[in-house]
Scaffold this active site. Structure first.
Site, mmCIF file in Angstrom:
data_model
loop_
_atom_site.group_PDB
_atom_site.id
_atom_site.type_symbol
_atom_site.label_atom_id
_atom_site.label_comp_id
_atom_site.label_asym_id
_atom_site.label_seq_id
_atom_site.Cartn_x
_atom_site.Cartn_y
_atom_site.Cartn_z
ATOM 1 N N SER A 1 0.830 -1.203 0.000
ATOM 2 C CA SER A 1 0.000 0.000 0.000
ATOM 3 C C SER A 1 0.869 1.259 0.000
ATOM 4 C CB SER A 1 -0.951 -0.038 1.208
ATOM 5 O OG SER A 1 -1.952 0.942 1.118
ATOM 6 N N ASP B 1 -6.095 -3.814 -1.929
ATOM 7 C CA ASP B 1 -5.114 -3.473 -0.901
ATOM 8 C C ASP B 1 -4.286 -4.658 -0.414
ATOM 9 O OD1 ASP B 1 -3.760 -2.169 1.094
ATOM 10 O OD2 ASP B 1 -5.495 -1.917 2.399
#
Length: 292
Positions: free
Chosen positions: A38, A185
């Site tokens: 991320s 994610d």
């Protein structure tokens, strides 16, 4: 001192991670391999592209962070807009804006595809929602029928940073069997991917430390799907900081102080303050880690 590095994920805390990396470089640290999830992947990519301390500061702190939140179509419809976005687009904000911004930053150093990077210099953790598994790109791209050297780095970063319910996930067609795979994610698979980074040289881990952890105990009212989604995302980012987090074996960890998680409403001056604070924290910790 040449090291490999692992960078933890955490929303706009990437500003702090970049500051800590800059502080390390100012003390003579050279990054050979960078692995991240991320926000950590966003910083890792800039380091792999060759950004130095000054360039990190100038680039990260000039980003218009609020503009990364580009609402998907229909979000602004009164009462039902955001709920509609969650159910139809699986996110309230268009993740393509993030890809555009990081694509521009990488292009400033001549990087567009993984073929433009030194082999093995970057590892990005992504979650394959369609198969409930974590994957590490660029090498993992071959399992979907793609040649890593021809694939966009910014597209992979967008996948890794597509926080569920906040940013729209990324669809990828598997060229081997034709399946349409949904990527999102990487934090769902490994928010701090210390097990992925190579241990062929000293490893520095840039781990976030929430210095206002008391805020995490504030009561959040959950009254519907929208507030539930927000609470799930917030808890997913902040809850781990309330529990003991033992150091990873074989990793010398830099504790990076942060306050915000998904608060993109940050001015350039505020971003610079976050960056400088983390840079100083890293420079205070690293001499002891490097001597060890």
């Amino acid at each position: 001192m040449k090291v490999n590095a692992v960078f933890e994920g955490g929303g706009v805390r990437g500003v702090a991670l970049a500051g800590a990396a800059a502080g390390a470089m100012e003390l003579g640290v050279e990054f050979d391999q960078c692995v991240g999830t991320s926000a950590g992947a966003l910083v890792s990519a800039l380091l792999a592209a060759g950004y130095d301390s000054r360039e990190l500061s100038e680039s990260i702190c000039r980003i218009q962070w609020p503009e990364l939140l580009r609402p998907v179509r229909g979000t602004r419809v009164p009462l039902v807009g955001r709920h509609f976005a969650l159910f139809t687009r699986r996110g309230m904000y268009d993740s393509r804006r993030l890809e555009e911004v990081w694509g521009e930053l990488l292009a400033e150093h001549g990087v567009r595809t993984f073929g433009d990077l030194r082999p093995g210099s970057l590892g990005v953790v992504v979650t394959d929602l369609s198969h409930s598994r974590g994957v590490v790109f660029p090498e993992g791209l071959r399992a979907y029928g793609y040649e890593p050297a021809e694939f966009s780095v910014a597209r992979v970063l967008r996948m890794s940073a597509a926080v569920p319910f906040v940013f729209t996930p990324v669809r990828l067609k598997n060229r081997i069997n034709g399946d349409k795979v949904v990527m999102a994610d990487g934090a769902m698979a490994a928010n701090y991917p210390a097990g992925v980074v190579s241990k062929d040289r000293p490893v520095l881990g840039f781990r976030l430390v929430l210095d206002d952890i008391g805020h995490a105990a504030e009561h959040q009212r959950v009254r519907g799907p929208l507030t539930l989604a927000r609470s799930v995302v917030t808890a997913g980012i902040r809850a781990r900081y309330a529990l003991p987090r033992p150091p990873e074996p074989g990793v010398s960890e830099v504790q990076v102080p942060v306050r915000n998680d998904l608060d993109f409403d940050m001015s350039n001056d505020e971003a610079q303050q976050v960056f400088d604070r983390a840079r100083q924290a890293a420079k205070e910790q690293l001499p002891a880690l490097m001597s060890y």
